[in-house]
Design an enzyme around this catalytic site. Structure first.
Site, PDB file in Angstrom:
ATOM      1  N   TRP A 170      31.784  37.995 -16.788  1.00 18.34           N
ATOM      2  CA  TRP A 170      31.849  37.131 -15.276  1.00 18.34           C
ATOM      3  C   TRP A 170      30.465  37.699 -15.181  1.00 18.34           C
ATOM      4  CZ3 TRP A 170      30.518  36.943 -11.107  1.00 18.34           C
ATOM      5  CH2 TRP A 170      30.482  36.497  -9.460  1.00 18.34           C
TER       6      TRP A 170
ATOM      7  N   HIS B 215      35.217  14.672  15.756  1.00 20.14           N
ATOM      8  CA  HIS B 215      33.975  15.280  16.933  1.00 20.14           C
ATOM      9  C   HIS B 215      33.336  15.304  15.702  1.00 20.14           C
ATOM     10  CE1 HIS B 215      36.278  16.192  20.374  1.00 20.14           C
ATOM     11  NE2 HIS B 215      36.883  16.504  19.547  1.00 20.14           N
TER      12      HIS B 215
ATOM     13  N   ASN C 144      33.022  46.623 -16.467  1.00 22.62           N
ATOM     14  CA  ASN C 144      33.301  46.682 -15.630  1.00 22.62           C
ATOM     15  C   ASN C 144      32.977  46.295 -14.132  1.00 22.62           C
ATOM     16  OD1 ASN C 144      36.324  45.246 -14.145  1.00 22.62           O
ATOM     17  ND2 ASN C 144      34.779  44.238 -13.803  1.00 22.62           N
ATOM     18  N   GLY C 145      32.239  45.999 -13.327  1.00 27.53           N
ATOM     19  CA  GLY C 145      31.914  46.798 -11.410  1.00 27.53           C
ATOM     20  C   GLY C 145      30.643  46.180 -11.259  1.00 27.53           C
TER      21      GLY C 145
ATOM     22  N   LYS D  83      41.526  23.932  -4.306  1.00 30.45           N
ATOM     23  CA  LYS D  83      42.130  23.327  -5.084  1.00 30.45           C
ATOM     24  C   LYS D  83      41.619  22.371  -5.710  1.00 30.45           C
ATOM     25  CE  LYS D  83      43.829  26.004  -5.495  1.00 30.45           C
ATOM     26  NZ  LYS D  83      44.549  27.704  -4.985  1.00 30.45           N
TER      27      LYS D  83
ATOM     28  N   GLU E 180      43.858  24.515   1.775  1.00 32.19           N
ATOM     29  CA  GLU E 180      44.196  24.824   0.499  1.00 32.19           C
ATOM     30  C   GLU E 180      44.571  24.054  -0.232  1.00 32.19           C
ATOM     31  OE1 GLU E 180      44.527  27.900  -1.271  1.00 32.19           O
ATOM     32  OE2 GLU E 180      45.939  27.245  -2.809  1.00 32.19           O
TER      33      GLU E 180
ATOM     34  N   CYS F  74      34.565  39.717 -15.454  1.00 30.95           N
ATOM     35  CA  CYS F  74      34.857  40.994 -16.701  1.00 30.95           C
ATOM     36  C   CYS F  74      36.357  41.335 -17.024  1.00 30.95           C
ATOM     37  CB  CYS F  74      33.633  41.892 -16.714  1.00 30.95           C
ATOM     38  SG  CYS F  74      32.531  41.246 -16.572  1.00 30.95           S
TER      39      CYS F  74
ATOM     40  N   GLU G  62      37.793  23.513  -6.580  1.00 33.59           N
ATOM     41  CA  GLU G  62      38.146  24.272  -7.504  1.00 33.59           C
ATOM     42  C   GLU G  62      38.044  24.212  -9.086  1.00 33.59           C
ATOM     43  OE1 GLU G  62      39.716  28.624  -7.066  1.00 33.59           O
ATOM     44  OE2 GLU G  62      41.353  27.257  -6.174  1.00 33.59           O
TER      45      GLU G  62
ATOM     46  N   ARG H 152      39.568  36.673 -15.971  1.00 37.91           N
ATOM     47  CA  ARG H 152      38.681  37.736 -15.697  1.00 37.91           C
ATOM     48  C   ARG H 152      37.387  37.488 -15.255  1.00 37.91           C
ATOM     49  NH1 ARG H 152      41.492  42.557 -14.074  1.00 37.91           N
ATOM     50  NH2 ARG H 152      39.522  43.521 -13.586  1.00 37.91           N
TER      51      ARG H 152
ATOM     52  N   LYS I 145      39.687  35.137 -12.418  1.00 40.86           N
ATOM     53  CA  LYS I 145      40.239  35.535 -11.127  1.00 40.86           C
ATOM     54  C   LYS I 145      40.287  36.710 -10.335  1.00 40.86           C
ATOM     55  CE  LYS I 145      45.014  33.882 -11.140  1.00 40.86           C
ATOM     56  NZ  LYS I 145      45.257  32.783 -10.581  1.00 40.86           N
TER      57      LYS I 145
HETATM   58  C1  F1P Z   1      41.857  36.283  -4.029  1.00 41.44           C
HETATM   59  C2  F1P Z   1      40.929  34.716  -4.758  1.00 41.44           C
HETATM   60  C3  F1P Z   1      42.028  33.972  -4.826  1.00 41.44           C
HETATM   61  C4  F1P Z   1      41.072  32.294  -6.138  1.00 41.44           C
HETATM   62  C5  F1P Z   1      40.309  32.465  -7.536  1.00 41.44           C
HETATM   63  C6  F1P Z   1      39.239  34.016  -6.438  1.00 41.44           C
HETATM   64  O1  F1P Z   1      42.049  36.404  -5.061  1.00 41.44           O
HETATM   65  O2  F1P Z   1      40.334  33.976  -3.568  1.00 41.44           O
HETATM   66  O3  F1P Z   1      42.428  33.027  -4.192  1.00 41.44           O
HETATM   67  O4  F1P Z   1      42.643  31.559  -6.447  1.00 41.44           O
HETATM   68  O5  F1P Z   1      41.120  32.591  -8.390  1.00 41.44           O
HETATM   69  O6  F1P Z   1      39.796  34.938  -5.839  1.00 41.44           O
HETATM   70  P1  F1P Z   1      42.933  37.585  -4.318  1.00 41.44           P
HETATM   71  O7  F1P Z   1      42.466  38.781  -4.356  1.00 41.44           O
HETATM   72  O8  F1P Z   1      44.489  36.690  -4.587  1.00 41.44           O
HETATM   73  O9  F1P Z   1      43.921  38.336  -6.183  1.00 41.44           O
END
Ligand code: F1P
Length: 608
Positions: free
Chosen positions: A74, A505, A99-100, A486, A482, A2, A489, A27, A603
């Site tokens: 979100w 294994h 937000n929260g 990626k 990683e 959010c 995601e 966000r 994010k």
């Molecule tokens: C951690 C994280 C990112 C991922 C996505 C959700 O965020 O897992 O690595 O790409 O955006 O959050 P941060 O703590 O690095 O901001």
């Protein structure tokens, strides 16, 4: 998780609020809304879906206002829908964005329902509007009501609220969710991220936990957690507006992948000199502290945790320090044993990830030597609350899947490794070798970007599959993880990573012609064993996509070998990340997914 924006001005703000929401869509992007004082009422518009749909609604309805609040969501409580979208309102009088997460929302909801408040949404946020309204009913002003609110709410919140009967004023509250005030000329703003206000001001007041503020076009008043009037220092934050635009790229993720040579340069800038790392780059006194460190504890999430996993190899190999590494979401639930002289290291692009912050706050009560953060956002809670800090200086990262934030975290973690080794006088020759290699990294990464043509061929094959395996050994195992993260995601292909030796294994049972296997195989001490593991895949008809620099060691029947540029072995994890990012991006492009805003993700994960 959010994004909120608020403006109290003397000009029309509809466009400005929408532009701000666009910049914070990273966000959350499942619904959006706006509430604005207009001539005779509060215009209240909400749309299910992205900000664009709210913008279309605004174009149709054409509300005109100078004071208002807006939100991009979100979902946490209640599915994405128009009724669950913010702003929420009470009695057409109080409108709020939040937000929260309000942890005691069930209890408060019951209390408000018994007073006759009817809930129209399934969110935890709506009660904030009703609670404020109930205080107004008792005679409080919006400011006083917001101060009263703090005694009731448990959890994390950044709130902006407006009162129908006071057309100039907005009230804000912050606890454990980011919120800052942007100062203009005869106008003031607030937002979750300074990026949202980058075109409007570069002067910011960062609110602290427990703060309540009242803003009007000509005035800002702030009250601290004890409700005492207080001042917060003005911080100048210059964000180039091109940072929030895609330029000629199709997606932010693509732009951010190609920005990496420059981003790495910025991380190194002012941190290395001659053949060593400079003193105290993590803050005054950091070098003295580092001489005492005997052990490291890392806590981070997602991609940032993968950076930590690579660094754990470096801490041990270069600085001779053992490392414990935990998911930030798990760390504080395991009663961590804290050995003497342990340094807590948190890693986070945003610096607002709720689990990572909770880990830091928990650790403050434990017997750590100190806390140190690797972070990309200077105004973030993590950056401000840690004892020591190194900013990655990668510039804003907008694509939800982290790219340049990750590689610059790795550079920063290598600088930490070198600083720790320097403080104990360990490995001077090796340090100087790594410093020279670090300086070459931007050019080598630039070269690896040229591999795109070869990678596109692989992408067209992987894009046809539903699963993929990624293999790597030692410090390449976290890079394999990683790469898999990626891919899942942004392309929604199910992908898993294994240390290559683990294949036999269990996971070998999965190998057939429909299971592509991506292997990270630079030539090093383990490469021959890795080759044997890859032969096991070949023997079972699996297609192999190998990134390495010893092509002659492997003959492939199905798949492709990508020859990587050379680089210092210790830094190869950084280099081998790049083609995996390009691979995921190209696969997602073929599959037509929403690359910058993948489904269900956000994010900045500000909920635990
Ligand atoms: C951690 C994280 C990112 C991922 C996505 C959700 O965020 O897992 O690595 O790409 O955006 O959050 P941060 O703590 O690095 O901001």
């Amino acid at each position: 998780m959010c994004g909120i924006i608020a403006a109290s001005t003397e000009r029309s703000i509809g466009k400005l609020l929408i532009q701000g929401l666009y910049k914070m869509e990273y966000r959350g992007y499942d619904s959006a809304g706006i509430a604005m004082h207009t001539e005779n009422k509060v215009a209240h518009l909400r749309a299910l879906g992205k900000v664009k749909l709210l913008e279309d609604l605004m174009i149709n309805e054409k509300p005109k206002g100078k004071v208002g609040i807006a939100h991009t969501r979100w979902a946490t409580h209640g599915e994405p829908s128009e009724v669950n979208a913010h702003p929420h309102q009470s009695n057409e009088r109080i409108f709020i964005v939040h937000n929260g997460i309000i942890e005691n929302y069930l209890e408060l909801k019951d209390e408000l329902a018994s007073k006759g408040y009817a809930f129209t949404s399934k969110t935890d946020s709506e009660l904030i509007a009703h609670l404020l309204d109930s205080y107004l009913e008792e005679g409080s002003s919006l400011l006083k009501a917001t101060k009263q609110l703090k005694d009731k709410l448990q959890g994390a919140y950044a709130i902006a609220a407006l009162d129908h009967s006071d057309p100039n004023t907005l009230v804000l509250a912050r606890n454990r969710s980011p919120l800052l005030i942007g100062l203009g000329e005869d106008e003031n703003f607030a937002a979750s991220d300074p990026l949202a206000l980058a075109d409007l001001t570069n002067k910011f007041l960062i609110l602290e936990d427990g703060d309540v503020a009242k803003i009007s076009p000509n005035n800002v008043e702030i009250f601290d957690k004890n409700n005492k009037a207080c001042k917060r220092d003005i911080q100048i934050i210059d964000i180039k507006s091109e940072a929030a635009s895609k330029g000629d790229y199709k997606h932010f993720m693509e732009k951010e992948i190609y920005e990496q040579p420059n981003a790495i340069l910025n991380t190194l800038d002012g941190r290395v000199g001659g053949d060593d790392v400079l003193e105290n780059i993590f803050g005054e006194g950091s070098n003295n502290l580092f001489a005492k460190v005997k052990r490291i504890q890392i806590a981070a999430c997602g991609t940032s945790l993968h950076a930590g996993r690579v660094a754990a190899n470096w801490f041990s190999a270069i600085a001779g320090l053992p490392t414990q590494i935990d998911y930030a979401s798990e760390y504080r639930y395991k009663n961590p044993y804290v050995d003497k002289n342990t340094l807590l290291v948190t890693i986070s692009q945003s610096g607002e990830t709720a689990d990572t912050l909770a880990a830091l706050r928990y650790a403050k009560d434990q017997k750590y030597l100190a806390s140190l953060a690797i972070c990309n956002v200077p105004t973030s809670s993590l950056a401000r609350e840690s004892d020591f800090l190194l900013l990655t200086n990668a510039g804003p990262e907008i694509g939800v899947a982290s790219t340049k934030a990750f590689t610059t975290q790795l550079i920063a973690l290598m600088l930490l490794t070198l600083s720790l080794a320097k403080a104990s006088g360990t490995n001077p020759k090796l340090r100087s070798r790594v410093i020279q290699a670090l300086r070459q990294m931007p050019d080598i990464v630039e070269k690896s970007l040229e591999l795109k043509g070869d990678i596109v061929d692989i992408a067209s094959e992987i894009a046809q599959q539903d699963n993929a395996l990624f293999l790597g050994r030692g410090m390449f195992y976290p890079i394999a993880k990683e790469g898999a993260l990626k891919l899942k995601e942004i392309s929604y292909i199910h992908a898993e990573a294994y240390p290559a030796g683990e294949l036999k294994h269990g996971p070998l049972a999965l190998i057939d012609e429909r299971m592509p296997v991506v292997a990270i195989a630079p030539e090093h001490e383990l490469a021959e064993k890795l080759v044997s593991n890859l032969e096991e895949v070949k023997a079972r008809g699996g297609a192999l996509y190998v990134f390495g620099n010893a092509k002659e060691k492997l003959s492939l029947e199905r798949g492709k070998y990508i020859s990587m540029p050379e680089c210092d072995f210790l830094l190869t994890p950084i280099l081998y990340t790049i083609p995996l990012q390009i691979l995921s991006y190209e696969v997602a492009l073929i599959r037509g997914t929403d690359i910058d805003q993948p489904r269900n993700l956000a994010k900045s994960v500000t909920v635990e």
